[in-house]
Write a protein that holds these residues in place. Structure first.
Motif: not given
Length: 392
Positions: A301, A327, A330-333, A377
Protein backbone atom coordinates in the motif's frame (compact mmCIF):
# COMPACT_ATOMS: atom_id res chain seq x y z
CA UNK A 1 -6.11 -28.53 -25.16
CA UNK A 2 -8.43 -28.47 -28.15
CA UNK A 3 -8.75 -25.36 -30.28
CA UNK A 4 -12.40 -25.69 -31.22
CA UNK A 5 -14.40 -22.70 -29.98
CA UNK A 6 -17.36 -23.24 -32.28
CA UNK A 7 -19.82 -25.78 -30.83
CA UNK A 8 -21.78 -25.88 -34.07
CA UNK A 9 -18.81 -26.53 -36.30
CA UNK A 10 -20.31 -24.07 -38.78
CA UNK A 11 -18.21 -20.98 -38.15
CA UNK A 12 -20.60 -19.52 -35.60
CA UNK A 13 -18.76 -17.19 -33.20
CA UNK A 14 -19.06 -17.20 -29.43
CA UNK A 15 -20.98 -14.12 -28.26
CA UNK A 16 -20.92 -13.05 -24.60
CA UNK A 17 -23.59 -10.47 -23.85
CA UNK A 18 -25.07 -8.35 -21.04
CA UNK A 19 -21.72 -8.08 -19.27
CA UNK A 20 -19.85 -5.29 -17.52
CA UNK A 21 -16.80 -5.38 -19.75
CA UNK A 22 -13.70 -4.23 -17.88
CA UNK A 23 -11.71 -2.54 -20.61
CA UNK A 24 -8.25 -1.09 -20.18
CA UNK A 25 -9.55 2.37 -19.20
CA UNK A 26 -13.28 2.05 -18.47
CA UNK A 27 -16.19 -0.30 -17.82
CA UNK A 28 -19.00 -0.62 -20.36
CA UNK A 29 -22.16 -2.68 -20.40
CA UNK A 30 -22.18 -4.64 -23.60
CA UNK A 31 -21.07 -7.74 -25.46
CA UNK A 32 -18.12 -9.17 -27.27
CA UNK A 33 -17.65 -11.55 -30.16
CA UNK A 34 -15.02 -14.32 -30.14
CA UNK A 35 -13.90 -16.19 -33.24
CA UNK A 36 -10.95 -18.54 -33.74
CA UNK A 37 -9.64 -17.90 -30.25
CA UNK A 38 -9.49 -14.11 -30.60
CA UNK A 39 -11.74 -11.22 -29.64
CA UNK A 40 -13.29 -10.12 -32.91
CA UNK A 41 -15.41 -7.22 -31.69
CA UNK A 42 -16.34 -5.34 -28.50
CA UNK A 43 -19.74 -3.66 -28.52
CA UNK A 44 -21.29 -1.17 -26.08
CA UNK A 45 -24.75 -2.65 -26.50
CA UNK A 46 -26.21 -2.30 -23.01
CA UNK A 47 -28.10 -5.25 -21.60
CA UNK A 48 -29.26 -6.53 -24.98
CA UNK A 49 -28.78 -10.26 -25.55
CA UNK A 50 -28.72 -11.22 -29.24
CA UNK A 51 -30.12 -14.56 -30.31
CA UNK A 52 -27.60 -17.31 -29.67
CA UNK A 53 -25.53 -15.20 -27.27
CA UNK A 54 -24.57 -16.26 -23.76
CA UNK A 55 -26.21 -13.93 -21.21
CA UNK A 56 -23.77 -13.06 -18.40
CA UNK A 57 -26.52 -11.43 -16.37
CA UNK A 58 -24.82 -8.09 -15.92
CA UNK A 59 -21.77 -9.62 -14.21
CA UNK A 60 -18.20 -8.50 -14.81
CA UNK A 61 -16.14 -9.88 -17.67
CA UNK A 62 -12.41 -9.35 -17.24
CA UNK A 63 -9.33 -10.48 -19.19
CA UNK A 64 -7.67 -13.64 -17.95
CA UNK A 65 -5.08 -12.83 -15.32
CA UNK A 66 -1.35 -13.21 -15.98
CA UNK A 67 0.76 -14.31 -13.00
CA UNK A 68 4.50 -13.66 -13.26
CA UNK A 69 5.43 -15.43 -10.04
CA UNK A 70 3.93 -18.32 -8.10
CA UNK A 71 5.88 -20.81 -6.00
CA UNK A 72 2.90 -23.11 -5.69
CA UNK A 73 3.92 -25.94 -8.03
CA UNK A 74 6.73 -26.89 -5.63
CA UNK A 75 4.22 -27.15 -2.78
CA UNK A 76 2.33 -29.81 -4.72
CA UNK A 77 5.56 -31.73 -5.36
CA UNK A 78 6.14 -31.82 -1.60
CA UNK A 79 2.68 -31.98 0.05
CA UNK A 80 4.61 -32.99 3.17
CA UNK A 81 8.27 -32.22 3.80
CA UNK A 82 9.35 -35.86 3.37
CA UNK A 83 6.77 -36.80 0.70
CA UNK A 84 7.56 -36.30 -2.98
CA UNK A 85 4.47 -36.46 -5.22
CA UNK A 86 4.18 -37.59 -8.82
CA UNK A 87 5.14 -34.65 -11.04
CA UNK A 88 2.25 -34.74 -13.52
CA UNK A 89 -0.32 -35.27 -10.78
CA UNK A 90 1.21 -32.35 -8.91
CA UNK A 91 0.97 -30.20 -12.06
CA UNK A 92 -2.73 -31.03 -12.40
CA UNK A 93 -3.46 -30.16 -8.77
CA UNK A 94 -1.53 -26.92 -9.15
CA UNK A 95 -3.36 -26.05 -12.37
CA UNK A 96 -6.74 -26.46 -10.66
CA UNK A 97 -5.82 -23.80 -8.13
CA UNK A 98 -4.38 -21.49 -10.77
CA UNK A 99 -7.42 -21.55 -13.03
CA UNK A 100 -9.67 -21.29 -9.97
CA UNK A 101 -8.14 -17.89 -9.28
CA UNK A 102 -8.95 -16.59 -12.76
CA UNK A 103 -5.35 -16.95 -13.97
CA UNK A 104 -5.17 -18.07 -17.60
CA UNK A 105 -1.42 -17.55 -18.05
CA UNK A 106 0.93 -18.50 -15.23
CA UNK A 107 4.69 -18.37 -14.92
CA UNK A 108 5.54 -21.22 -12.59
CA UNK A 109 8.47 -19.87 -10.61
CA UNK A 110 10.93 -22.70 -10.18
CA UNK A 111 13.98 -22.31 -7.95
CA UNK A 112 17.34 -22.86 -9.62
CA UNK A 113 20.03 -23.51 -7.04
CA UNK A 114 19.83 -23.66 -3.27
CA UNK A 115 20.23 -21.09 -0.54
CA UNK A 116 20.78 -23.27 2.52
CA UNK A 117 22.09 -26.62 1.34
CA UNK A 118 18.73 -28.25 0.52
CA UNK A 119 19.45 -30.19 -2.69
CA UNK A 120 15.83 -31.13 -3.34
CA UNK A 121 15.08 -28.05 -5.44
CA UNK A 122 17.93 -28.86 -7.82
CA UNK A 123 16.70 -32.44 -8.12
CA UNK A 124 13.13 -31.51 -9.01
CA UNK A 125 13.83 -28.65 -11.44
CA UNK A 126 14.06 -30.54 -14.73
CA UNK A 127 11.36 -33.12 -13.84
CA UNK A 128 8.94 -30.27 -13.06
CA UNK A 129 9.55 -28.65 -16.44
CA UNK A 130 9.23 -32.02 -18.16
CA UNK A 131 5.92 -32.63 -16.36
CA UNK A 132 4.55 -29.26 -17.48
CA UNK A 133 5.59 -30.07 -21.05
CA UNK A 134 3.91 -33.50 -20.95
CA UNK A 135 0.73 -32.19 -19.36
CA UNK A 136 0.55 -29.35 -21.87
CA UNK A 137 1.07 -31.69 -24.81
CA UNK A 138 -1.64 -33.96 -23.47
CA UNK A 139 -4.19 -31.14 -23.22
CA UNK A 140 -4.40 -31.69 -19.47
CA UNK A 141 -3.86 -28.12 -18.27
CA UNK A 142 -6.54 -25.44 -18.32
CA UNK A 143 -4.24 -22.44 -17.81
CA UNK A 144 -1.22 -21.86 -20.02
CA UNK A 145 1.83 -22.72 -17.95
CA UNK A 146 5.17 -21.09 -18.71
CA UNK A 147 8.33 -21.11 -16.60
CA UNK A 148 10.04 -18.39 -14.57
CA UNK A 149 13.56 -19.43 -13.52
CA UNK A 150 14.32 -18.10 -10.02
CA UNK A 151 18.09 -18.19 -10.02
CA UNK A 152 19.80 -18.36 -6.62
CA UNK A 153 23.13 -16.63 -7.23
CA UNK A 154 24.81 -17.77 -3.98
CA UNK A 155 24.91 -21.37 -5.21
CA UNK A 156 27.95 -22.09 -7.44
CA UNK A 157 25.95 -24.80 -9.23
CA UNK A 158 23.32 -22.35 -10.46
CA UNK A 159 24.87 -21.43 -13.84
CA UNK A 160 25.14 -25.09 -14.85
CA UNK A 161 21.54 -25.73 -13.78
CA UNK A 162 20.38 -22.70 -15.75
CA UNK A 163 22.23 -23.85 -18.85
CA UNK A 164 20.55 -27.24 -18.59
CA UNK A 165 17.00 -25.84 -18.86
CA UNK A 166 17.12 -22.29 -20.20
CA UNK A 167 16.58 -23.30 -23.83
CA UNK A 168 13.39 -25.21 -23.05
CA UNK A 169 10.51 -23.55 -24.94
CA UNK A 170 8.46 -23.14 -21.76
CA UNK A 171 11.16 -21.01 -20.12
CA UNK A 172 10.20 -17.37 -20.76
CA UNK A 173 11.52 -15.19 -17.92
CA UNK A 174 14.29 -15.33 -15.31
CA UNK A 175 15.09 -13.59 -12.04
CA UNK A 176 18.18 -13.29 -9.90
CA UNK A 177 17.85 -13.69 -6.14
CA UNK A 178 20.18 -13.73 -3.14
CA UNK A 179 18.75 -15.30 -0.01
CA UNK A 180 21.25 -14.49 2.73
CA UNK A 181 20.62 -13.40 6.32
CA UNK A 182 21.06 -9.68 6.85
CA UNK A 183 20.54 -8.97 3.14
CA UNK A 184 17.44 -8.17 1.07
CA UNK A 185 14.34 -9.99 2.35
CA UNK A 186 15.91 -11.36 5.56
CA UNK A 187 17.41 -8.25 7.11
CA UNK A 188 17.17 -9.35 10.75
CA UNK A 189 20.72 -10.66 11.00
CA UNK A 190 20.76 -10.76 14.80
CA UNK A 191 17.51 -12.72 14.90
CA UNK A 192 18.91 -15.21 12.40
CA UNK A 193 22.10 -15.65 14.44
CA UNK A 194 20.06 -16.22 17.60
CA UNK A 195 17.95 -18.87 15.88
CA UNK A 196 21.00 -20.63 14.50
CA UNK A 197 22.62 -20.65 17.94
CA UNK A 198 19.65 -22.65 19.21
CA UNK A 199 19.91 -25.30 16.50
CA UNK A 200 22.33 -28.05 17.38
CA UNK A 201 23.58 -30.65 14.93
CA UNK A 202 25.24 -33.53 16.78
CA UNK A 203 25.79 -31.26 19.76
CA UNK A 204 27.52 -28.44 17.81
CA UNK A 205 25.82 -25.05 17.81
CA UNK A 206 26.20 -22.46 15.05
CA UNK A 207 28.14 -19.46 16.33
CA UNK A 208 28.03 -15.85 15.22
CA UNK A 209 31.49 -16.17 13.68
CA UNK A 210 30.33 -19.18 11.64
CA UNK A 211 27.29 -17.29 10.37
CA UNK A 212 29.36 -14.27 9.38
CA UNK A 213 31.90 -16.49 7.60
CA UNK A 214 29.09 -18.22 5.70
CA UNK A 215 27.64 -14.85 4.63
CA UNK A 216 31.03 -13.64 3.41
CA UNK A 217 31.69 -16.85 1.48
CA UNK A 218 28.29 -16.95 -0.22
CA UNK A 219 28.34 -13.23 -1.01
CA UNK A 220 31.59 -13.77 -2.88
CA UNK A 221 30.00 -16.65 -4.79
CA UNK A 222 27.08 -14.38 -5.66
CA UNK A 223 29.38 -11.72 -7.10
CA UNK A 224 30.71 -14.33 -9.54
CA UNK A 225 27.51 -16.23 -10.32
CA UNK A 226 25.11 -13.33 -10.84
CA UNK A 227 26.85 -11.94 -13.97
CA UNK A 228 26.90 -15.43 -15.47
CA UNK A 229 23.17 -15.91 -14.96
CA UNK A 230 22.36 -12.44 -16.28
CA UNK A 231 24.46 -13.09 -19.38
CA UNK A 232 22.71 -16.41 -20.04
CA UNK A 233 19.26 -14.80 -19.85
CA UNK A 234 20.20 -11.75 -21.92
CA UNK A 235 21.76 -13.92 -24.62
CA UNK A 236 18.35 -15.53 -25.10
CA UNK A 237 16.34 -12.32 -24.86
CA UNK A 238 14.51 -13.36 -21.69
CA UNK A 239 12.94 -10.60 -19.58
CA UNK A 240 14.98 -10.30 -16.37
CA UNK A 241 13.78 -9.56 -12.84
CA UNK A 242 15.76 -8.63 -9.75
CA UNK A 243 14.31 -10.24 -6.62
CA UNK A 244 13.91 -8.57 -3.20
CA UNK A 245 15.70 -5.30 -3.96
CA UNK A 246 16.15 -3.51 -0.62
CA UNK A 247 18.89 -0.90 -0.98
CA UNK A 248 19.35 1.67 -3.69
CA UNK A 249 22.56 -0.18 -4.59
CA UNK A 250 20.55 -3.33 -5.35
CA UNK A 251 18.37 -1.46 -7.82
CA UNK A 252 21.30 0.32 -9.43
CA UNK A 253 23.16 -2.97 -9.88
CA UNK A 254 20.13 -4.49 -11.60
CA UNK A 255 19.49 -1.47 -13.80
CA UNK A 256 23.14 -1.34 -14.85
CA UNK A 257 22.87 -5.02 -15.82
CA UNK A 258 19.88 -4.27 -18.04
CA UNK A 259 17.29 -5.80 -15.71
CA UNK A 260 13.91 -4.23 -16.47
CA UNK A 261 11.81 -5.34 -13.49
CA UNK A 262 12.24 -5.00 -9.73
CA UNK A 263 10.35 -7.90 -8.17
CA UNK A 264 9.05 -7.66 -4.59
CA UNK A 265 11.10 -4.63 -3.48
CA UNK A 266 11.59 -4.74 0.29
CA UNK A 267 11.76 -1.00 0.92
CA UNK A 268 10.17 2.21 -0.24
CA UNK A 269 13.61 3.54 -1.12
CA UNK A 270 14.24 0.64 -3.50
CA UNK A 271 10.87 1.12 -5.21
CA UNK A 272 11.54 4.84 -5.64
CA UNK A 273 14.94 4.12 -7.18
CA UNK A 274 13.41 1.54 -9.51
CA UNK A 275 11.00 4.18 -10.81
CA UNK A 276 13.88 6.63 -11.31
CA UNK A 277 15.80 3.96 -13.24
CA UNK A 278 12.83 3.19 -15.49
CA UNK A 279 12.15 -0.26 -14.05
CA UNK A 280 8.69 -1.75 -13.57
CA UNK A 281 7.84 -2.93 -10.05
CA UNK A 282 6.13 -6.21 -9.14
CA UNK A 283 4.50 -6.58 -5.73
CA UNK A 284 2.94 -9.51 -3.93
CA UNK A 285 -0.86 -9.66 -3.93
CA UNK A 286 -0.87 -11.40 -0.50
CA UNK A 287 0.85 -8.30 0.88
CA UNK A 288 -2.12 -6.22 -0.31
CA UNK A 289 -4.65 -8.56 1.28
CA UNK A 290 -2.80 -8.86 4.59
CA UNK A 291 -1.92 -5.18 4.72
CA UNK A 292 1.69 -6.02 5.41
CA UNK A 293 4.68 -8.08 4.31
CA UNK A 294 5.03 -11.59 5.69
CA UNK A 295 8.74 -10.79 6.23
CA UNK A 296 8.33 -7.43 7.94
CA UNK A 297 9.27 -5.42 4.85
CA UNK A 298 7.43 -2.57 3.14
CA UNK A 299 3.66 -2.81 2.68
CA UNK A 300 2.54 -2.66 -0.94
CA UNK A 301 0.00 0.00 0.00
CA UNK A 302 2.89 2.36 0.70
CA UNK A 303 4.14 1.79 -2.83
CA UNK A 304 0.66 2.27 -4.27
CA UNK A 305 0.21 5.52 -2.37
CA UNK A 306 3.22 6.89 -4.25
CA UNK A 307 2.28 5.36 -7.60
CA UNK A 308 5.23 2.97 -7.49
CA UNK A 309 3.49 -0.39 -8.00
CA UNK A 310 2.91 -1.59 -11.57
CA UNK A 311 2.17 -5.32 -11.33
CA UNK A 312 0.76 -7.75 -8.79
CA UNK A 313 1.82 -11.41 -8.65
CA UNK A 314 0.31 -14.19 -6.55
CA UNK A 315 3.62 -15.21 -4.92
CA UNK A 316 2.40 -17.92 -2.51
CA UNK A 317 -1.45 -17.74 -2.74
CA UNK A 318 -2.71 -18.58 -6.26
CA UNK A 319 -6.03 -16.68 -6.15
CA UNK A 320 -4.69 -13.63 -4.33
CA UNK A 321 -4.39 -11.55 -7.52
CA UNK A 322 -8.14 -11.71 -8.14
CA UNK A 323 -8.96 -10.86 -4.53
CA UNK A 324 -6.45 -8.02 -4.41
CA UNK A 325 -7.71 -6.44 -7.65
CA UNK A 326 -11.23 -6.18 -6.28
CA UNK A 327 -10.09 -5.18 -2.79
CA UNK A 328 -8.14 -2.16 -4.00
CA UNK A 329 -11.22 -1.14 -5.97
CA UNK A 330 -13.73 -1.49 -3.13
CA UNK A 331 -11.66 -0.50 -0.10
CA UNK A 332 -11.58 3.13 1.00
CA UNK A 333 -7.89 2.58 1.85
CA UNK A 334 -7.06 2.53 -1.86
CA UNK A 335 -7.78 4.93 -4.70
CA UNK A 336 -7.69 2.58 -7.71
CA UNK A 337 -10.65 1.99 -9.99
CA UNK A 338 -11.36 -1.49 -11.35
CA UNK A 339 -9.81 -0.98 -14.82
CA UNK A 340 -6.57 0.23 -13.18
CA UNK A 341 -6.59 -2.72 -10.78
CA UNK A 342 -7.18 -5.24 -13.55
CA UNK A 343 -4.35 -3.72 -15.58
CA UNK A 344 -2.01 -4.62 -12.71
CA UNK A 345 -2.94 -8.31 -12.91
CA UNK A 346 -3.48 -8.71 -16.66
CA UNK A 347 -2.17 -6.20 -19.19
CA UNK A 348 0.88 -4.97 -17.26
CA UNK A 349 2.31 -8.42 -16.41
CA UNK A 350 1.58 -9.67 -19.93
CA UNK A 351 3.52 -6.79 -21.45
CA UNK A 352 6.38 -7.17 -18.96
CA UNK A 353 6.73 -10.81 -20.03
CA UNK A 354 6.63 -9.94 -23.72
CA UNK A 355 3.12 -11.35 -24.26
CA UNK A 356 1.45 -8.53 -26.17
CA UNK A 357 -1.34 -10.78 -27.44
CA UNK A 358 -3.31 -10.97 -24.15
CA UNK A 359 -4.25 -9.19 -20.94
CA UNK A 360 -6.81 -6.79 -22.38
CA UNK A 361 -10.37 -6.91 -23.68
CA UNK A 362 -9.99 -5.39 -27.11
CA UNK A 363 -10.35 -6.58 -30.69
CA UNK A 364 -7.46 -8.75 -31.85
CA UNK A 365 -6.37 -9.98 -28.42
CA UNK A 366 -6.54 -13.59 -27.28
CA UNK A 367 -9.94 -14.48 -25.89
CA UNK A 368 -8.65 -15.28 -22.41
CA UNK A 369 -11.67 -14.21 -20.39
CA UNK A 370 -13.11 -14.59 -16.89
CA UNK A 371 -16.79 -14.18 -15.99
CA UNK A 372 -16.80 -12.81 -12.43
CA UNK A 373 -19.56 -12.97 -9.87
CA UNK A 374 -19.51 -11.12 -6.55
CA UNK A 375 -20.84 -12.32 -3.19
CA UNK A 376 -20.40 -10.19 -0.09
CA UNK A 377 -17.56 -8.42 -1.85
CA UNK A 378 -15.76 -11.62 -2.79
CA UNK A 379 -15.08 -12.11 -6.53
CA UNK A 380 -15.42 -15.63 -7.85
CA UNK A 381 -15.06 -17.03 -11.37
CA UNK A 382 -18.26 -18.39 -12.86
CA UNK A 383 -16.88 -19.26 -16.30
CA UNK A 384 -13.40 -19.04 -17.79
CA UNK A 385 -12.27 -19.18 -21.41
CA UNK A 386 -8.76 -19.56 -22.78
CA UNK A 387 -8.35 -18.73 -26.46
CA UNK A 388 -12.13 -18.84 -26.72
CA UNK A 389 -12.41 -22.34 -25.23
CA UNK A 390 -14.33 -22.67 -22.01
CA UNK A 391 -11.97 -24.31 -19.52
CA UNK A 392 -13.90 -23.74 -16.27
Amino acid sequence: MTTQDDPTGAGTPLVLANAKLVLVDRIVLGSLVVRDGRIEAVEESGAAVPAGALDLGGDYLIPGLVDLHTDHFEKHIFPRFHVRWDYVRAALAHDAQIIGGGVTTVFDSLAVGNAEGDSRRSEILKPMIDALERATAGGMLRAQHLVHLRCEVIDPKTPALVQEVIDHPLVRIASVMEHLPGIRQTRDLEGYIARMADIRDQGVETTRDQVMAMIAEKSEIGRKVRPEVVALAKARGLPLLSHDDTDIAHVDLAADEGVAISEFPCSLEAAREARLRGMATVGGAPNILRGQSQSGNVAMKELMDEGLLDILASDYVPRSMLDAAFLITDSTDFAEDLPAAIRMVAKAPAEAAGLADRGEITAGRRADLVHIGLFEGHPFPKMIWREGIRVA
